[in-house]
Motif scaffolding. Structure first.
Motif: not given
Length: 186
Positions: A143-167
């Motif tokens: 969705l146009g976000g930057p690939d940089e450390v300041g844009n990273l947070k830790l997240m539950d792996a399954r939740t992360n994958r599912d949200i990305g897939t939904q998008i």
């Protein structure tokens, strides 16, 4: 004398990775689409992110709120795919967090023996949690976000994958640069 695997192979769990894998990786890197910008001449498309029963509630709420805020600011758009990524951005993210936790709770601990034991146990609990999570691009790359450390947070792996897939499923057939609005379904 034992023979070494030929160049281009990697041992993984006792099974050699075919040398062609490197060629495929190189082809994907070369085939990466150049980044695009938001195209306000295209109609805005609303996509839905739905909270599911298996999602980690706090992680989902944080991610959904961040994407909704970016959406309200008019910053989201469909980025070209496949987008070139810098593997070093996410690659050492968890290791750096674990190292900081270690330095804080174990290495630089000057407390009593009892306090040190409590802090080491706390460190181990935090380390296990970090290991079980994935680095998440809060502002999705797709969705146009930057690939940089300041844009990273830790997240539950399954939740992360599912949200990305939904998008991904909802934007895959849209023209690059299409403005995106987020609707959160809870």
């Amino acid at each position: 004398m034992a023979r070494r695997p030929s160049t281009g192979t990697k041992r993984r769990g006792g099974v050699a990775k075919p040398g062609e894998g490197n060629l495929v990786s190189a082809a994907v890197k070369k085939a990466s689409a150049p980044p695009v910008k938001r195209n306000n001449d295209l109609p805005e498309v609303t996509i839905r992110i739905e909270r599911k029963s298996f999602h980690h509630r706090t992680d989902f709420d944080r991610k959904a709120a961040a994407l909704k805020r970016l959406s309200d600011q008019g910053k989201l758009f469909k980025q070209a795919n496949p987008l070139a990524r810098d593997g070093s951005v996410t690659g050492g993210f968890k290791d750096r967090i674990i190292k900081k936790l270690y330095n804080k709770y174990v290495k630089n601990n000057t407390g009593s023996t009892e306090q040190k034991a409590l802090d080491e146990a706390a460190f181990e609990r935090m380390r296990q949690r970090v290991v079980s999570q994935n680095p998440d691009h809060v502002w999705e790359l797709q969705l146009g976000g930057p690939d940089e450390v300041g844009n990273l947070k830790l997240m539950d792996a399954r939740t992360n994958r599912d949200i990305g897939t939904q998008i991904r499923v909802q934007i895959m057939n849209l023209p690059d640069g299409t403005p995106i609005r987020i609707e959160v379904v809870d």
